[in-house]
Motif scaffolding. Structure first.
Motif, PDB file in Angstrom:
ATOM      1  N   HIS A  30      41.323  74.424  87.170  1.00  8.53           N
ATOM      2  CA  HIS A  30      40.316  75.017  86.278  1.00  8.53           C
ATOM      3  C   HIS A  30      40.367  74.365  84.897  1.00  8.53           C
ATOM      4  O   HIS A  30      39.361  74.333  84.196  1.00  8.53           O
ATOM      5  N   LYS A  33      38.229  71.324  85.312  1.00  7.23           N
ATOM      6  CA  LYS A  33      36.805  71.659  85.313  1.00  7.23           C
ATOM      7  C   LYS A  33      36.302  71.946  83.899  1.00  7.23           C
ATOM      8  O   LYS A  33      35.229  71.508  83.509  1.00  7.23           O
ATOM      9  N   SER A  34      37.097  72.688  83.146  1.00  7.55           N
ATOM     10  CA  SER A  34      36.661  72.982  81.777  1.00  7.55           C
ATOM     11  C   SER A  34      36.690  71.721  80.926  1.00  7.55           C
ATOM     12  O   SER A  34      35.828  71.524  80.068  1.00  7.55           O
TER      13      SER A  34
END
Length: 134
Positions: A30, A33-34
């Motif tokens: 994550h 992704k960020s």
């Protein structure tokens, strides 16, 4: 010379924290992704700003707003000049000042300032109306 600098850098605290952050970045999907989202968003924003001359457009927009706000303020003065001449409006202003400011001395000073400005607005209401609509 380069090897000495690399060795000093590798022994520093900055390098240690950088390695930990890099490890955590690759460990957590994550975060990737960020990071990809931020790179895409801010990279695209920079590219669009460069291609579309954003600062030139913002200057034009500021000039347009400035030329539109002056007649709008004159219309507001004309409308307020028509409404503020009534005694009901003066009583509402007086009661509002008395409720907001509890000290009589300061309330009287504020009333004096506000009603001198209100008299100016009432005096020049026709001039501003003619200037805007004429």
């Amino acid at each position: 010379m380069n090897n000495k600098i690399k060795e000093v850098y590798k022994k520093s605290i900055f390098f240690k924290y950088f390695r930990k952050l890099r490890y955590l970045y690759h460990l957590r999907p994550h975060w990737q992704k960020s990071g990809a989202f931020l790179k895409h968003y801010f990279g695209g924003l920079y590219d669009r700003t460069d291609r579309h001359h954003l600062f030139l457009f913002s200057g034009g927009l500021a000039f347009s707003l400035f030329t539109c706000i002056i007649p709008f303020i004159l219309v507001i003065f004309w409308v307020l000049g028509n409404f503020l001449s009534s005694e009901e409006m003066e009583l509402q202003i007086i009661t509002f000042i008395n409720t907001v400011i509890p000290y009589d001395e300061y309330a009287e000073f504020t009333k004096q300032i506000i009603f001198s400005r209100v008299e100016e607005i009432i005096e020049f209401k026709n001039f501003s109306g003619i200037l805007v609509f004429g």
